[in-house]
Design a protein around this motif. Structure first.
Motif, PDB file in Angstrom:
ATOM      1  N   CYS A  63      38.726  47.011  43.086  1.00 59.20           N
ATOM      2  CA  CYS A  63      40.069  46.567  43.479  1.00 59.20           C
ATOM      3  C   CYS A  63      41.101  47.025  42.450  1.00 59.20           C
ATOM      4  O   CYS A  63      42.302  47.023  42.725  1.00 59.20           O
TER       5      CYS A  63
ATOM      6  N   PHE B  24      36.426  42.729  44.735  1.00 65.37           N
ATOM      7  CA  PHE B  24      37.466  41.908  44.090  1.00 65.37           C
ATOM      8  C   PHE B  24      36.771  40.795  43.309  1.00 65.37           C
ATOM      9  O   PHE B  24      36.356  39.797  43.888  1.00 65.37           O
TER      10      PHE B  24
ATOM     11  N   SER C 140      46.365  43.748  35.731  1.00 64.96           N
ATOM     12  CA  SER C 140      46.749  43.556  37.135  1.00 64.96           C
ATOM     13  C   SER C 140      47.314  42.140  37.224  1.00 64.96           C
ATOM     14  O   SER C 140      46.697  41.198  36.712  1.00 64.96           O
TER      15      SER C 140
ATOM     16  N   ARG D 156      45.723  39.723  42.735  1.00 68.25           N
ATOM     17  CA  ARG D 156      44.811  40.521  43.577  1.00 68.25           C
ATOM     18  C   ARG D 156      44.379  39.743  44.806  1.00 68.25           C
ATOM     19  O   ARG D 156      43.372  39.031  44.760  1.00 68.25           O
TER      20      ARG D 156
END
Ligand SMILES: NC(=O)c1ccc[n+]([C@@H]2O[C@H](COP(=O)([O-])OP(=O)(O)OC[C@H]3O[C@@H](n4cnc5c(N)ncnc54)[C@H](O)[C@@H]3O)[C@@H](O)[C@H]2O)c1
Ligand SMILES: O=C(O)[C@H]1O[C@H](OP(=O)(O)OP(=O)(O)OC[C@H]2O[C@@H](n3ccc(=O)[nH]c3=O)[C@H](O)[C@@H]2O)[C@H](O)[C@@H](O)[C@@H]1O
Length: 394
Positions: A145, A218, A343, A346
């Motif tokens: 991911c 993920f 990140s 997500r």
């Protein structure tokens, strides 16, 4: 168990009602976290054969020995490093399907060992793709991911109402852009290498007709993930967050929140995710040519919330009081070094995997943490006590 497993296996059909033929699967990286769970599932619930390739086999030893296991002869271990081993092509040729899991995939390595990270995730995967394409073999390749990088919403002003609009943060396989930081943010060396191998595989499909499926996990978590520093891995090693927080809990230390623990993640239980991979293996007509997000959009938390929940769950399963100072903040520079980036959020879009394979995750975050931390406590608590009791060598 053997007879019921094989009786069940012989009656098994795919999603279109066709009987499932036993396959020979070349699984590269079979000795890792995901590989060990996939091997377990394939041995206990199917009739497929696995050629398990890895440099280590500690996490699948229980499937290889003793000789009287019900699946004896269906799994064989081949200790090899795909960087330099001429046996690789022969093993791919012997198989109906290759699954490539091999990779450096711990964020602490991305900015500190960027060359190893890029070689592992791109260069070392090249021969696997080439041998599959040249020999007309199907490939299931594990990407990540992280190829999505940061969300579009993360570039909006903090108070923008658009940040609440899913169009600005939900990650869709065929629509979302891949947004990485600058080159000096070496954190993105992994995501960028994974993106390029995805593009190469996709091009092999488009130009040469190679049958492929790309998986974007993920944050899959569960037992056997990574290592506990100083017990079954290096004392100074930094595993992924589940093992970092488990290590802190086992030692009664505060959990370290990087940059305040504001980043968000969705965690999926490894056993749910392995169901999705099994569906891909056994339904090639529905899985070929697709990229699949595999995650649990219902299990979203900030890293701070994850820490708080793990503290509560660990206290329940171990019977121990939480540490007096449960969490501390650390800067990413201090924790990971120069070149780290993150990140922000997500959330997987589930449309493609729902439509093609009818898959949905089942396990709540609390439940998956309860079974995982029960395993961590049972496996490591005694070993940690011994490590702590040992006098430090002067
Ligand atoms: N666990 C997750 O949530 C997650 C998330 C996103 C992506 N992935 C991807 O899934 C794959 C598997 O992840 P994992 O969590 O099981 O990691 P892992 O580190 O536990 O497993 C990887 C395995 O590959 C082996 N390996 C690495 N290089 C090799 C080489 N050159 N030759 C032979 N074997 C080699 C390692 O020894 C290890 O056993 C990786 O490609 C990773 O990028 C995992
Ligand atoms: O699992 C995934 O789906 C992918 O994402 C992971 O990346 P990431 O989620 O950032 O890695 P973790 O180590 O699990 O960290 C999650 C978050 O916790 C934070 N963290 C980690 C460890 C810690 O002790 N404290 C802490 O706050 C990190 O900064 C990050 O924000 C890894 O890159 C890969 O294994 C994989 O490709």
């Amino acid at each position: 168990m053997a007879s019921s497993a094989s009786a069940g296996a012989s009656a098994r059909v795919d999603l279109d009602g066709n009987p499932i033929k036993p396959l020979t699967i070349c699984m590269i990286g079979a000795g890792g976290f995901i590989g060990s769970h996939l091997c377990e599932k394939l041995m206990s619930e199917t009739q497929h054969k696995v050629l398990a390739l890895d440099v280590y086999n500690d996490k699948i030893k229980h499937l290889l020995e003793p000789d009287n296991l019900p699946w004896h002869g269906r799994i064989t271990f081949h200790r090899l490093n795909i960087k330099h081993d001429s046996r690789l092509e022969g093993l791919i040729k012997m198989s109906d399907l290759t699954i490539n899991l091999a990779a450096i995939c711990t964020p602490a390595d991305y900015n500190t060992r960027p060359l190893d990270t890029i070689y592992s995730n791109f260069i070392d995967a090249l021969p696997v793709v080439k041998y599959c394409s040249e020999n007309n073999k199907r490939l299931i390749h594990f990407s990540t991911c992280e190829v999505y990088g940061k969300t579009i919403g993360s570039f909006l002003p903090k108070d923008s109402p658009l940040r609440q609009d899913p169009a600005y943060y939900v990650l869709k396989e065929d629509e979302s852009p891949c947004i990485f930081g600058s080159i000096e943010k070496q954190r993105w060396s992994y995501a960028c290498a994974k993106q390029l191998i995805e593009r190469l595989i996709y091009a092999e499909g488009a130009e040469n007709g190679m049958e492929f499926t790309i998986v974007r996990p993920f944050n899959w978590i569960g037992p056997r993930m990574d290592f506990i520093p100083g017990v079954d891995g290096p004392s100074e090693g930094v595993p992924r967050v589940l093992a970092c927080f488990s290590n802190n809990l086992l030692r009664g230390q505060p959990l370290k929140l990087v940059d305040g623990g504001q980043s968000q993640r969705t965690f999926v239980y490894i056993k749910d995710a392995i169901e999705a991979v099994t569906l891909m293996i056994e339904n090639p007509a529905r899985a070929n040519g697709h990229i699949f997000n595999v995650g649990n959009p219902n299990n979203e938390v900030t890293v701070r919330q994850l820490a708080e929940m793990m503290i509560k769950v660990y206290s329940k399963v171990s019977g121990e009081q939480p540490p007096e100072t449960p969490t501390i903040d650390v800067s990413s520079k201090e924790f990971y070094g120069e070149g780290y980036d993150d990140s922000d959020k997500r959330i997987p879009d589930m449309t493609t995997i729902n439509r093609q394979l009818g898959w949905n995750p089942k396990t709540s975050l609390w439940d998956l943490l309860e079974s995982t931390l029960t395993y961590q406590h049972r496996t490591y608590a005694e070993a940690i006590k011994k490590v702590i009791a040992k006098p430090v060598a002067s």
